[in-house]
Design a protein around this motif. Sequence first.
Motif, PDB file in Angstrom:
ATOM      1  N   ILE A  33      31.406 -41.822 -22.425  1.00  0.00           N
ATOM      2  CA  ILE A  33      31.949 -42.826 -23.846  1.00  0.00           C
ATOM      3  C   ILE A  33      33.126 -42.242 -24.826  1.00  0.00           C
ATOM      4  CG2 ILE A  33      31.195 -42.188 -26.488  1.00  0.00           C
ATOM      5  CD1 ILE A  33      28.156 -41.412 -25.438  1.00  0.00           C
ATOM      6  N   SER A  34      33.734 -43.523 -24.263  1.00  0.00           N
ATOM      7  CA  SER A  34      35.216 -43.090 -24.874  1.00  0.00           C
ATOM      8  C   SER A  34      36.114 -43.135 -26.910  1.00  0.00           C
ATOM      9  CB  SER A  34      36.510 -43.791 -24.212  1.00  0.00           C
ATOM     10  OG  SER A  34      37.534 -44.074 -24.382  1.00  0.00           O
ATOM     11  N   LEU A  35      35.544 -42.616 -27.285  1.00  0.00           N
ATOM     12  CA  LEU A  35      35.991 -42.876 -28.804  1.00  0.00           C
ATOM     13  C   LEU A  35      37.549 -42.952 -29.153  1.00  0.00           C
ATOM     14  CD1 LEU A  35      32.891 -40.912 -30.022  1.00  0.00           C
ATOM     15  CD2 LEU A  35      32.918 -43.194 -29.813  1.00  0.00           C
ATOM     16  N   THR A  36      37.325 -43.395 -29.610  1.00  0.00           N
ATOM     17  CA  THR A  36      39.563 -43.494 -30.381  1.00  0.00           C
ATOM     18  C   THR A  36      38.899 -43.849 -32.198  1.00  0.00           C
ATOM     19  OG1 THR A  36      39.621 -45.615 -29.579  1.00  0.00           O
ATOM     20  CG2 THR A  36      40.122 -44.445 -28.557  1.00  0.00           C
ATOM     21  N   GLY A  37      40.124 -43.567 -32.827  1.00  0.00           N
ATOM     22  CA  GLY A  37      39.787 -43.933 -34.300  1.00  0.00           C
ATOM     23  C   GLY A  37      39.882 -42.611 -35.306  1.00  0.00           C
ATOM     24  N   ASN A  38      39.409 -43.086 -36.311  1.00  0.00           N
ATOM     25  CA  ASN A  38      39.008 -42.007 -37.693  1.00  0.00           C
ATOM     26  C   ASN A  38      37.617 -42.104 -37.633  1.00  0.00           C
ATOM     27  OD1 ASN A  38      41.318 -39.657 -38.214  1.00  0.00           O
ATOM     28  ND2 ASN A  38      42.050 -41.730 -38.387  1.00  0.00           N
ATOM     29  N   LEU A  39      36.887 -40.756 -37.272  1.00  0.00           N
ATOM     30  CA  LEU A  39      34.886 -41.469 -37.227  1.00  0.00           C
ATOM     31  C   LEU A  39      34.630 -40.288 -37.524  1.00  0.00           C
ATOM     32  CD1 LEU A  39      34.896 -43.414 -34.431  1.00  0.00           C
ATOM     33  CD2 LEU A  39      34.638 -44.420 -36.644  1.00  0.00           C
ATOM     34  N   LYS A  40      33.197 -40.466 -38.207  1.00  0.00           N
ATOM     35  CA  LYS A  40      32.489 -39.198 -38.212  1.00  0.00           C
ATOM     36  C   LYS A  40      31.667 -40.398 -37.860  1.00  0.00           C
ATOM     37  CE  LYS A  40      30.591 -36.948 -42.291  1.00  0.00           C
ATOM     38  NZ  LYS A  40      31.269 -35.757 -43.623  1.00  0.00           N
ATOM     39  N   PHE A  45      18.942 -41.273 -23.634  1.00  0.00           N
ATOM     40  CA  PHE A  45      19.843 -42.196 -24.298  1.00  0.00           C
ATOM     41  C   PHE A  45      20.135 -40.995 -25.440  1.00  0.00           C
ATOM     42  CE2 PHE A  45      15.302 -41.236 -26.563  1.00  0.00           C
ATOM     43  CZ  PHE A  45      16.041 -40.955 -27.852  1.00  0.00           C
ATOM     44  N   LEU A  46      21.451 -41.833 -26.356  1.00  0.00           N
ATOM     45  CA  LEU A  46      22.080 -41.493 -27.069  1.00  0.00           C
ATOM     46  C   LEU A  46      22.285 -42.407 -28.671  1.00  0.00           C
ATOM     47  CD1 LEU A  46      23.755 -38.336 -29.004  1.00  0.00           C
ATOM     48  CD2 LEU A  46      25.305 -39.680 -27.343  1.00  0.00           C
ATOM     49  N   ASN A  47      21.128 -41.991 -29.919  1.00  0.00           N
ATOM     50  CA  ASN A  47      21.444 -43.047 -30.785  1.00  0.00           C
ATOM     51  C   ASN A  47      23.078 -42.175 -31.815  1.00  0.00           C
ATOM     52  OD1 ASN A  47      18.878 -43.293 -30.923  1.00  0.00           O
ATOM     53  ND2 ASN A  47      17.987 -42.312 -31.842  1.00  0.00           N
ATOM     54  N   MET A  48      23.301 -43.448 -31.754  1.00  0.00           N
ATOM     55  CA  MET A  48      24.403 -43.451 -32.833  1.00  0.00           C
ATOM     56  C   MET A  48      24.888 -44.014 -34.442  1.00  0.00           C
ATOM     57  SD  MET A  48      27.189 -42.456 -29.631  1.00  0.00           S
ATOM     58  CE  MET A  48      28.395 -41.223 -30.263  1.00  0.00           C
ATOM     59  N   SER A  49      25.216 -43.479 -35.256  1.00  0.00           N
ATOM     60  CA  SER A  49      25.352 -43.900 -36.280  1.00  0.00           C
ATOM     61  C   SER A  49      27.089 -44.195 -37.008  1.00  0.00           C
ATOM     62  CB  SER A  49      24.774 -43.494 -37.674  1.00  0.00           C
ATOM     63  OG  SER A  49      23.346 -43.960 -37.158  1.00  0.00           O
ATOM     64  N   VAL A  50      28.249 -44.321 -37.200  1.00  0.00           N
ATOM     65  CA  VAL A  50      28.373 -44.198 -37.637  1.00  0.00           C
ATOM     66  C   VAL A  50      28.214 -44.165 -39.270  1.00  0.00           C
ATOM     67  CG1 VAL A  50      31.659 -45.278 -37.953  1.00  0.00           C
ATOM     68  CG2 VAL A  50      29.857 -45.773 -35.627  1.00  0.00           C
ATOM     69  N   VAL A  51      29.001 -42.794 -40.045  1.00  0.00           N
ATOM     70  CA  VAL A  51      28.906 -43.079 -41.377  1.00  0.00           C
ATOM     71  C   VAL A  51      30.140 -42.657 -42.297  1.00  0.00           C
ATOM     72  CG1 VAL A  51      26.912 -41.318 -40.502  1.00  0.00           C
ATOM     73  CG2 VAL A  51      29.083 -40.397 -41.192  1.00  0.00           C
ATOM     74  N   ASP A  52      31.089 -42.334 -41.016  1.00  0.00           N
ATOM     75  CA  ASP A  52      32.632 -42.655 -42.568  1.00  0.00           C
ATOM     76  C   ASP A  52      33.867 -43.290 -41.093  1.00  0.00           C
ATOM     77  OD1 ASP A  52      34.025 -42.775 -44.122  1.00  0.00           O
ATOM     78  OD2 ASP A  52      34.590 -41.132 -44.330  1.00  0.00           O
ATOM     79  N   ARG A  98      11.536 -29.377 -30.900  1.00  0.00           N
ATOM     80  CA  ARG A  98      10.535 -29.931 -29.703  1.00  0.00           C
ATOM     81  C   ARG A  98      11.414 -31.320 -30.121  1.00  0.00           C
ATOM     82  NH1 ARG A  98       6.183 -31.761 -30.122  1.00  0.00           N
ATOM     83  NH2 ARG A  98       5.703 -31.627 -32.704  1.00  0.00           N
ATOM     84  N   CYS A  99      11.396 -31.792 -31.339  1.00  0.00           N
ATOM     85  CA  CYS A  99      11.086 -33.608 -31.588  1.00  0.00           C
ATOM     86  C   CYS A  99      12.660 -35.045 -31.337  1.00  0.00           C
ATOM     87  CB  CYS A  99      10.958 -33.911 -33.088  1.00  0.00           C
ATOM     88  SG  CYS A  99       9.009 -33.171 -33.374  1.00  0.00           S
ATOM     89  N   TYR A 100      13.877 -33.792 -31.498  1.00  0.00           N
ATOM     90  CA  TYR A 100      15.009 -34.019 -31.575  1.00  0.00           C
ATOM     91  C   TYR A 100      15.954 -32.974 -31.435  1.00  0.00           C
ATOM     92  CZ  TYR A 100      14.294 -33.356 -36.505  1.00  0.00           C
ATOM     93  OH  TYR A 100      14.064 -33.331 -37.838  1.00  0.00           O
ATOM     94  N   THR A 101      17.083 -33.750 -30.707  1.00  0.00           N
ATOM     95  CA  THR A 101      19.015 -32.673 -30.802  1.00  0.00           C
ATOM     96  C   THR A 101      19.556 -33.726 -31.842  1.00  0.00           C
ATOM     97  OG1 THR A 101      18.190 -31.639 -29.065  1.00  0.00           O
ATOM     98  CG2 THR A 101      20.528 -31.611 -29.952  1.00  0.00           C
ATOM     99  N   VAL A 102      20.165 -33.339 -33.284  1.00  0.00           N
ATOM    100  CA  VAL A 102      21.049 -34.199 -33.995  1.00  0.00           C
ATOM    101  C   VAL A 102      22.224 -33.499 -33.487  1.00  0.00           C
ATOM    102  CG1 VAL A 102      21.359 -34.851 -36.226  1.00  0.00           C
ATOM    103  CG2 VAL A 102      19.254 -34.777 -35.076  1.00  0.00           C
ATOM    104  N   PHE A 103      23.243 -34.132 -33.120  1.00  0.00           N
ATOM    105  CA  PHE A 103      24.842 -33.955 -33.727  1.00  0.00           C
ATOM    106  C   PHE A 103      25.946 -34.314 -34.610  1.00  0.00           C
ATOM    107  CE2 PHE A 103      23.293 -34.410 -29.027  1.00  0.00           C
ATOM    108  CZ  PHE A 103      23.170 -32.647 -28.563  1.00  0.00           C
ATOM    109  N   GLU A 104      26.825 -33.432 -34.940  1.00  0.00           N
ATOM    110  CA  GLU A 104      27.735 -34.168 -35.749  1.00  0.00           C
ATOM    111  C   GLU A 104      29.076 -34.121 -34.682  1.00  0.00           C
ATOM    112  OE1 GLU A 104      28.920 -31.719 -39.225  1.00  0.00           O
ATOM    113  OE2 GLU A 104      30.908 -32.929 -39.535  1.00  0.00           O
ATOM    114  N   ILE A 105      29.710 -35.959 -34.840  1.00  0.00           N
ATOM    115  CA  ILE A 105      30.582 -36.428 -33.410  1.00  0.00           C
ATOM    116  C   ILE A 105      31.654 -36.612 -35.151  1.00  0.00           C
ATOM    117  CG2 ILE A 105      31.853 -37.648 -32.476  1.00  0.00           C
ATOM    118  CD1 ILE A 105      29.410 -37.236 -31.477  1.00  0.00           C
ATOM    119  N   ARG A 106      33.026 -36.008 -34.898  1.00  0.00           N
ATOM    120  CA  ARG A 106      34.644 -36.244 -35.716  1.00  0.00           C
ATOM    121  C   ARG A 106      35.232 -36.404 -33.945  1.00  0.00           C
ATOM    122  NH1 ARG A 106      35.006 -34.657 -41.554  1.00  0.00           N
ATOM    123  NH2 ARG A 106      33.069 -33.184 -41.514  1.00  0.00           N
ATOM    124  N   VAL A 107      35.704 -37.899 -34.020  1.00  0.00           N
ATOM    125  CA  VAL A 107      37.040 -38.145 -33.642  1.00  0.00           C
ATOM    126  C   VAL A 107      38.026 -38.096 -34.794  1.00  0.00           C
ATOM    127  CG1 VAL A 107      37.846 -40.341 -32.440  1.00  0.00           C
ATOM    128  CG2 VAL A 107      35.458 -39.367 -32.062  1.00  0.00           C
TER     129      VAL A 107
END
Length: 328
Positions: free
Chosen positions: A313-320, A281-288, A260-269
Motif C-alpha cells: 500500500i502506498s499512501l501519499t499526502g497529509n492523511l489521518k 483484508f484491511l478496512n481503511m477510513s480517512v478521518v482527516d 479476539r474480534c478485531y485489531t485497530v490501527f491509527e495511520i498518519r501520513v
Amino acid sequence: MEKNTILFMRPVLKEKIWGGNRLSRDFGYDVGEDSRIGECWGISAVPGSETCVAEGPFEGKTLAQLWSEDRELFGGLNYEQFPLMVKIIDAAGDLSIQVHPDDSYARRVEGKPFGKTECWYILDCDRTASIIYGHNARTEEELKTMISEGRWDDLLCEIPVKSGDFLQINPGTIHAIKAGTMILETQQSSDLTYRLYDYDRVDKDGNKRELHIDKCIDNIRVPAERPRKPSTLSAAADIRNLMGDGRLGESFVLELFACRCYTVFEIRVGGSLRLKQPFPFLNMSVVDGFGEINEHPISKGDHFIVPCDFGNISLTGNLKLVASTVMY
Ligand code: ZN
C-alpha cells in the motif's frame, strides 16, 4: 478475482433523533440540509444496511455479495458474514444508555451470528465532553434495585474524553456517547443493542423509544470493567514486523487495540508511507486530510477495503486514517 482492486465503499447514512449536521458539513456526505444524520455506516455487511462498491470491476456489488461470491478477496475467512463494521457517529444530542450481548448470547437468544464488541476512536469533541462508561453497582441485586428505582446518577459512570482517545467496549459494558462528540466506531458486524435508559425522551409523536431492561440485566457485567488504556508501545515491534517499518518523517502506524474480534490501527501520513498488507483484508477510513492511495485520490470521509494479497500500500499526502482487520 481482482486482488489489485481497492474496494471503495458507498456509505449508508442514518437519520437519528440525536444526530447533528457535521457528517455533511465536515465530512462532505451528500445529505439533505435539514436532516439529522447521526451515523454514516462506511463499511457494513449488516443485512438491510449493506455498503456497496462505488467504482471499478465490482461497482454496485454489496459487501455481503462480495463476501459470498469472492471470498478470496478476504483471504478465504470462514465467518458467516463479513465480520466487521465501521461507522462515523455525530452526536449532537445524548445517545441512549445501552449494552450489547456477546456472541454466545446473540446466537442463543437472537439467532444472530455475532454479538457486539465495539471500540471508539474520538475524532472530535467539545472541550467538556464526556461519555457514559460502566456503572457503580457492586452486586447484581444492587444493579436491579438502582435500575428499578431509576437512580441513574448513582448507577452510571461518566468519564471525560478528548479527541484522539480510544475506548474498547466489551459486551456487557454499559455505555453511551454524549452530546458534542464525533467518533469512529469499529465493531463486530451486528446491530444488537439493548437500551437501558433513554432520558425519558419522546419523539415528535410523543412516543418513547423501546427499552430492553431484562436483556440489559442479562448482559450487564457486575462489577463493571474499568476503561483500559490501549497498550501501544508493546505493539510497535509487532506492527513493524507485519506492516514494514513505516515510520518515515511524520508518518506512522500505531496499533490502537487488538482483541479476539478485531485489531485497530491509527495511520498518519505526512508526505508518504509504504505499508505491507499481510491481513485477510484491511478496512481503511480517512478521518482527516487528503492524498492518494496507490495513485487513487482519497479524502476525509472515504471508506475502503484493501483486499487480501493486494501487495504494498502506498499512501501519499497529509492523511489521518483509522484501519481495522481480523487476524487469521
Ligand atoms: Zn454501543
